[in-house]
Design an enzyme around this catalytic site. Structure first.
Site, PDB file in Angstrom:
ATOM      1  N   ASN A   9      41.809 -53.641  30.506  1.00 39.50           N
ATOM      2  CA  ASN A   9      42.937 -54.148  31.283  1.00 39.50           C
ATOM      3  C   ASN A   9      44.175 -53.405  30.791  1.00 39.50           C
ATOM      4  O   ASN A   9      44.692 -53.705  29.721  1.00 39.50           O
ATOM      5  CB  ASN A   9      43.082 -55.660  31.069  1.00 39.50           C
ATOM      6  CG  ASN A   9      44.324 -56.216  31.731  1.00 39.50           C
ATOM      7  OD1 ASN A   9      44.992 -55.530  32.506  1.00 39.50           O
ATOM      8  ND2 ASN A   9      44.656 -57.466  31.428  1.00 39.50           N
ATOM      9  N   TRP A  10      44.606 -52.431  31.579  1.00 42.26           N
ATOM     10  CA  TRP A  10      45.733 -51.598  31.133  1.00 42.26           C
ATOM     11  C   TRP A  10      47.060 -52.354  31.179  1.00 42.26           C
ATOM     12  O   TRP A  10      48.038 -51.901  30.620  1.00 42.26           O
ATOM     13  CB  TRP A  10      45.830 -50.347  32.017  1.00 42.26           C
ATOM     14  CG  TRP A  10      44.740 -49.335  31.788  1.00 42.26           C
ATOM     15  CD1 TRP A  10      43.628 -49.467  30.993  1.00 42.26           C
ATOM     16  CD2 TRP A  10      44.668 -48.021  32.358  1.00 42.26           C
ATOM     17  NE1 TRP A  10      42.876 -48.325  31.043  1.00 42.26           N
ATOM     18  CE2 TRP A  10      43.486 -47.407  31.868  1.00 42.26           C
ATOM     19  CE3 TRP A  10      45.474 -47.303  33.237  1.00 42.26           C
ATOM     20  CZ2 TRP A  10      43.108 -46.116  32.231  1.00 42.26           C
ATOM     21  CZ3 TRP A  10      45.094 -46.010  33.592  1.00 42.26           C
ATOM     22  CH2 TRP A  10      43.922 -45.427  33.087  1.00 42.26           C
ATOM     23  N   GLU A 166      39.608 -65.766  27.495  1.00 44.45           N
ATOM     24  CA  GLU A 166      40.650 -65.123  26.690  1.00 44.45           C
ATOM     25  C   GLU A 166      41.555 -66.179  26.060  1.00 44.45           C
ATOM     26  O   GLU A 166      42.496 -66.661  26.706  1.00 44.45           O
ATOM     27  CB  GLU A 166      41.507 -64.209  27.575  1.00 44.45           C
ATOM     28  CG  GLU A 166      40.753 -63.058  28.192  1.00 44.45           C
ATOM     29  CD  GLU A 166      41.676 -61.875  28.470  1.00 44.45           C
ATOM     30  OE1 GLU A 166      41.330 -60.770  28.059  1.00 44.45           O
ATOM     31  OE2 GLU A 166      42.745 -62.069  29.066  1.00 44.45           O
ATOM     32  N   GLY A 172      46.651 -59.732  22.076  1.00 44.17           N
ATOM     33  CA  GLY A 172      47.693 -58.847  21.561  1.00 44.17           C
ATOM     34  C   GLY A 172      48.228 -59.239  20.195  1.00 44.17           C
ATOM     35  O   GLY A 172      49.259 -58.738  19.761  1.00 44.17           O
ATOM     36  N   SER A 213      42.189 -59.182  21.429  1.00 38.28           N
ATOM     37  CA  SER A 213      42.125 -58.336  20.226  1.00 38.28           C
ATOM     38  C   SER A 213      40.714 -57.821  19.938  1.00 38.28           C
ATOM     39  O   SER A 213      40.336 -57.659  18.782  1.00 38.28           O
ATOM     40  CB  SER A 213      42.698 -59.079  19.008  1.00 38.28           C
ATOM     41  OG  SER A 213      44.056 -59.404  19.233  1.00 38.28           O
ATOM     42  N   GLY A 234      42.541 -55.200  26.111  1.00 43.71           N
ATOM     43  CA  GLY A 234      43.914 -54.787  26.386  1.00 43.71           C
ATOM     44  C   GLY A 234      44.265 -53.542  25.581  1.00 43.71           C
ATOM     45  O   GLY A 234      43.933 -52.421  25.951  1.00 43.71           O
ATOM     46  N   GLY A 235      44.922 -53.760  24.452  1.00 47.42           N
ATOM     47  CA  GLY A 235      45.440 -52.665  23.627  1.00 47.42           C
ATOM     48  C   GLY A 235      44.433 -51.547  23.362  1.00 47.42           C
ATOM     49  O   GLY A 235      44.761 -50.362  23.492  1.00 47.42           O
TER      50      GLY A 235
HETATM   51  P1  13P Z   1      44.369 -57.375  23.751  1.00 42.54           P
HETATM   52  O1  13P Z   1      43.004 -56.710  23.703  1.00 42.54           O
HETATM   53  O2  13P Z   1      45.492 -56.413  23.646  1.00 42.54           O
HETATM   54  O3  13P Z   1      44.452 -58.515  22.803  1.00 42.54           O
HETATM   55  O4  13P Z   1      44.506 -57.996  25.232  1.00 42.54           O
HETATM   56  C1  13P Z   1      43.483 -58.780  25.717  1.00 42.54           C
HETATM   57  C2  13P Z   1      43.748 -59.043  27.147  1.00 42.54           C
HETATM   58  O5  13P Z   1      44.672 -59.736  27.502  1.00 42.54           O
HETATM   59  C3  13P Z   1      42.848 -58.409  28.115  1.00 42.54           C
HETATM   60  O6  13P Z   1      43.040 -58.927  29.385  1.00 42.54           O
END
Ligand code: 13P
Length: 249
Positions: A9-10, A166, A172, A213, A234-235
């Site tokens: 998920n960018w 999530e 994050g 994360s 995400g990251g």
């Molecule tokens: P992170 O992997 O940056 O914690 O984000 C997770 C997220 O919200 C994916 O949709």
């Protein structure tokens, strides 16, 4: 068998130039992946991303979709517009949308129903806050989010639905749910789906991802848990090498 699905998920990241660079690097790195690999990109990058990944094993995803076919909805994007560009998956009800953009269980349900009707595969996000986790209210909250998201979804469509668990406190933050916490919480969601539909469909066709994360270091242990069918990243999806390591856990 539930085939694992790892989706990036960018969020609101990556210009067109970044998109080209990232995907050009990613394509060869994940060519032999066993998991289904998806990149969910900002609307402005969908066309370019679709052209770049044509003929590869990477699937294209969007980060939201409106429920109406067309009309006076300034700033919104329809399922038909996404399908035209080769989009297969769409994230729905991410906690950032719920928190900052007024997304509700009802609009999540509308977006989910439209996606399925049009042939997009929704990645429906559910998750609890830290306070809800600590108070123990999370079980009821996740069950309610799951049930409300799926109102009107036919049993035969469950194979096209992905749920992403999530926990908001893990997004994050660098704090991951423990493997056991993630597994047991996903089991709660799967049991809810079993009670709404049937045990067999919940166990055999519905994929439930963990997100929050997830990274190259913790992915193997999370994916070793029996309930976890993939990740929403995400990251760690913003760097080709990191994301490829997650995809090929
Ligand atoms: P992170 O992997 O940056 O914690 O984000 C997770 C997220 O919200 C994916 O949709």
């Amino acid at each position: 068998m539930r085939k694992p699905i790892i989706a990036g998920n960018w969020k609101m990241n990556n210009t067109m130039a970044d998109t080209k660079a990232l995907l050009t690097d990613l394509i060869p790195l994940v060519a032999d992946a066993n998991a289904e690999c998806v990149v969910c990109v900002p609307y402005t990058n969908i066309y370019a991303a679709g052209e770049l990944i044509k003929g590869t094993n990477i699937k294209l995803g969007a980060e939201n979709v409106h429920w109406a076919d067309k009309g006076a909805f300034t700033g919104e994007i329809s399922a038909e517009m996404l399908l035209e560009l080769g989009v297969e998956y769409v994230i729905i009800g991410h906690s950032e949308r719920r928190q900052f953009f007024g997304e509700t269980d009802e609009t999540v349900n509308k977006r989910t129903l439209t996606s399925l009707a049009k042939g997009l595969k929704p990645i429906v996000c559910v998750g609890e806050s830290l306070e809800e986790r600590q108070s123990g209210a999370y079980t009821a909250i996740l069950e309610a989010q799951t049930e409300k998201a799926l109102v009107g979804v036919d049993k035969t469509d469950l194979c096209n639905v992905v749920i992403a668990y999530e926990p908001i406190w893990a997004i994050g933050t660098g704090v991951t749910a423990t493997n056991q916490e993630a597994n047991d919480t996903i089991a709660i969601i799967r049991n809810k789906v079993a009670s709404l539909y049937c045990r067999d469909c919940a166990d055999n066709v519905l994929r439930i991802q963990y997100g929050g994360s997830m990274n190259p270091k913790n992915v193997a242990d999370l994916m070793a848990m029996p309930e976890i069918d993939g990740g929403l990243i995400g990251g760690a999806s913003l760097k080709a090498e990191d994301f490829s390591k997650v995809v090929k856990y």
